[in-house]
Scaffold this active site. Structure first.
Site, mmCIF file in Angstrom:
data_model
loop_
_atom_site.group_PDB
_atom_site.id
_atom_site.type_symbol
_atom_site.label_atom_id
_atom_site.label_comp_id
_atom_site.label_asym_id
_atom_site.label_seq_id
_atom_site.Cartn_x
_atom_site.Cartn_y
_atom_site.Cartn_z
ATOM 1 N N ASP A 79 -2.867 -30.892 -51.486
ATOM 2 C CA ASP A 79 -2.216 -31.466 -52.662
ATOM 3 C C ASP A 79 -1.069 -30.585 -53.156
ATOM 4 O O ASP A 79 -0.925 -29.425 -52.738
ATOM 5 C CB ASP A 79 -3.246 -31.696 -53.785
ATOM 6 C CG ASP A 79 -4.306 -30.587 -53.873
ATOM 7 O OD1 ASP A 79 -4.020 -29.455 -53.433
ATOM 8 O OD2 ASP A 79 -5.394 -30.852 -54.389
ATOM 9 N N HIS A 101 -14.016 -33.478 -58.671
ATOM 10 C CA HIS A 101 -12.888 -33.913 -57.832
ATOM 11 C C HIS A 101 -12.824 -33.123 -56.529
ATOM 12 O O HIS A 101 -13.275 -31.978 -56.451
ATOM 13 C CB HIS A 101 -11.554 -33.875 -58.598
ATOM 14 C CG HIS A 101 -10.988 -32.520 -58.880
ATOM 15 N ND1 HIS A 101 -10.323 -32.216 -60.043
ATOM 16 C CD2 HIS A 101 -10.953 -31.363 -58.153
ATOM 17 C CE1 HIS A 101 -9.912 -30.974 -60.002
ATOM 18 N NE2 HIS A 101 -10.282 -30.429 -58.865
ATOM 19 N N ASN A 145 -15.293 -31.207 -62.510
ATOM 20 C CA ASN A 145 -15.540 -32.628 -62.795
ATOM 21 C C ASN A 145 -15.883 -33.424 -61.530
ATOM 22 O O ASN A 145 -15.981 -34.642 -61.574
ATOM 23 C CB ASN A 145 -14.347 -33.252 -63.527
ATOM 24 C CG ASN A 145 -13.076 -33.312 -62.674
ATOM 25 O OD1 ASN A 145 -13.106 -32.979 -61.487
ATOM 26 N ND2 ASN A 145 -11.979 -33.736 -63.267
ATOM 27 N N GLU A 182 -9.418 -37.473 -58.764
ATOM 28 C CA GLU A 182 -10.128 -37.277 -60.026
ATOM 29 C C GLU A 182 -11.167 -38.384 -60.240
ATOM 30 O O GLU A 182 -11.000 -39.504 -59.733
ATOM 31 C CB GLU A 182 -9.123 -37.320 -61.183
ATOM 32 C CG GLU A 182 -8.087 -36.193 -61.167
ATOM 33 C CD GLU A 182 -8.596 -34.904 -61.810
ATOM 34 O OE1 GLU A 182 -9.744 -34.502 -61.523
ATOM 35 O OE2 GLU A 182 -7.830 -34.293 -62.574
HETATM 36 C C1 F6R Z 1 -6.770 -27.535 -54.813
HETATM 37 C C2 F6R Z 1 -7.822 -28.558 -54.730
HETATM 38 C C3 F6R Z 1 -8.838 -28.667 -55.823
HETATM 39 C C4 F6R Z 1 -9.643 -27.380 -56.007
HETATM 40 C C5 F6R Z 1 -10.619 -27.523 -57.167
HETATM 41 C C6 F6R Z 1 -11.394 -26.250 -57.417
HETATM 42 O O1 F6R Z 1 -5.939 -27.603 -53.682
HETATM 43 O O2 F6R Z 1 -7.843 -29.302 -53.801
HETATM 44 O O3 F6R Z 1 -9.703 -29.745 -55.560
HETATM 45 O O4 F6R Z 1 -10.342 -27.102 -54.826
HETATM 46 O O5 F6R Z 1 -9.925 -27.869 -58.325
HETATM 47 O O6 F6R Z 1 -10.522 -25.267 -57.878
HETATM 48 P P1 F6R Z 1 -11.028 -23.763 -58.124
HETATM 49 O O7 F6R Z 1 -11.351 -23.213 -56.786
HETATM 50 O O8 F6R Z 1 -9.864 -23.072 -58.762
HETATM 51 O O9 F6R Z 1 -12.226 -23.858 -59.010
#
Ligand code: F6R
Length: 251
Positions: A69, A140, A138, A145
């Site tokens: 992303d 995702h 959450n 989301e």
């Molecule tokens: C980022 C992504 C997100 C993160 C998720 C967890 O490229 O794909 O899904 O993996 O938000 O983020 P952290 O590791 O910062 O808790």
């Protein structure tokens, strides 16, 4: 239970195990096509993988990467971009052929066309061999989301306030500067990867991990759709595993 789960005594042990796994896969298949996440969770993994690669234990010269992303409106050279995160923590330290680094361009003039270009590039590379994932508190994955409807393919998403807050550090700690939209691989893009590894650490991930593993399939927990995939390895530290219903193998 379809998901294979390993619980590690700490984040360092988890990162070491994932590093070994990726290094082994690279040795078996040097043209490995990797899907990669950003965020806080994979930092230890990238650090170790860089270390192993410097010690000639992981050769990226024939590997291909696709990141999950990118923020909409943020160009690849901007400091808050996920592209720059990857440069800082990984790409600039390994011997990858830069033509085989693939990224969504957040500053593309036509975001929808950019999403289509990305899907075509993944297909042209022969699909993802291994998709590495984190998980949002959450539920995702990528930037898919929780919602009533999820998108199958790479698309423009509206970020939830909590997700923007979680990314504020990339924008000088100022949540107002975090873009409201992003580009993200879709659920099918992720689920078509041949193998998937999801890592989660820390107590703030315990509830979403439990919903993903023990809950029903629901668009309210996008990660629950991983239950449909035949080859998913969920790697957890003890804090992230503490709400799981069943006991799982140690790592
Ligand atoms: C980022 C992504 C997100 C993160 C998720 C967890 O490229 O794909 O899904 O993996 O938000 O983020 P952290 O590791 O910062 O808790």
């Amino acid at each position: 239970m379809t998901l294979h789960i390993s619980v590690f005594s700490g984040a360092g042990q988890l990162a070491a195990a994932l590093t070994d796994d990726v290094a082994q896969r690279l040795r078996r298949a040097p043209t490995l096509v990797l899907g990669l996440p950003t965020g806080r969770t994979p930092l230890g993994f990238y650090r170790r993988l860089v270390h192993v690669s410097r010690a000639a234990g992981a050769d990226f010269s024939h590997a291909t990467t696709f990141n999950l992303d990118e923020f909409l409106g943020v160009g690849p050279g901007e400091p808050g971009s996920y592209r720059q995160y990857m440069e800082r923590h990984f790409f600039r330290h390994i011997n990858i052929d830069r033509r085989r680094i693939h990224f969504l361009d957040g500053a593309a003039a036509d975001p929808r066309a950019e999403c289509e270009r990305y899907e075509a590039a993944i297909a042209a590379a022969g699909g993802l061999d291994l998709q590495v994932l984190g998980i949002g508190a959450n539920g995702h994955i990528g930037f898919n989301e929780p919602a009533e409807r999820l998108a199958a393919r790479t698309h423009v998403v509206r970020l939830r306030p909590g997700t923007r807050q979680a990314n504020a550090a990339l924008f000088g700690g100022d949540v107002a500067r975090v873009p409201r939209h992003a580009l993200s691989m879709g659920m099918a893009t992720i689920l078509h990867a041949r193998s998937i590894v999801l890592m989660a650490t820390g107590g703030e991930k315990a509830a979403c991990v439990s919903a993903m593993v023990d809950g029903p399939l629901t668009t309210r927990t996008p990660a629950s759709f991983l239950q449909l995939h035949p080859d998913v390895h969920v790697m957890l530290d003890q804090a992230a595993a503490r709400k799981l219903r069943t006991d799982h193998a140690g790592g």
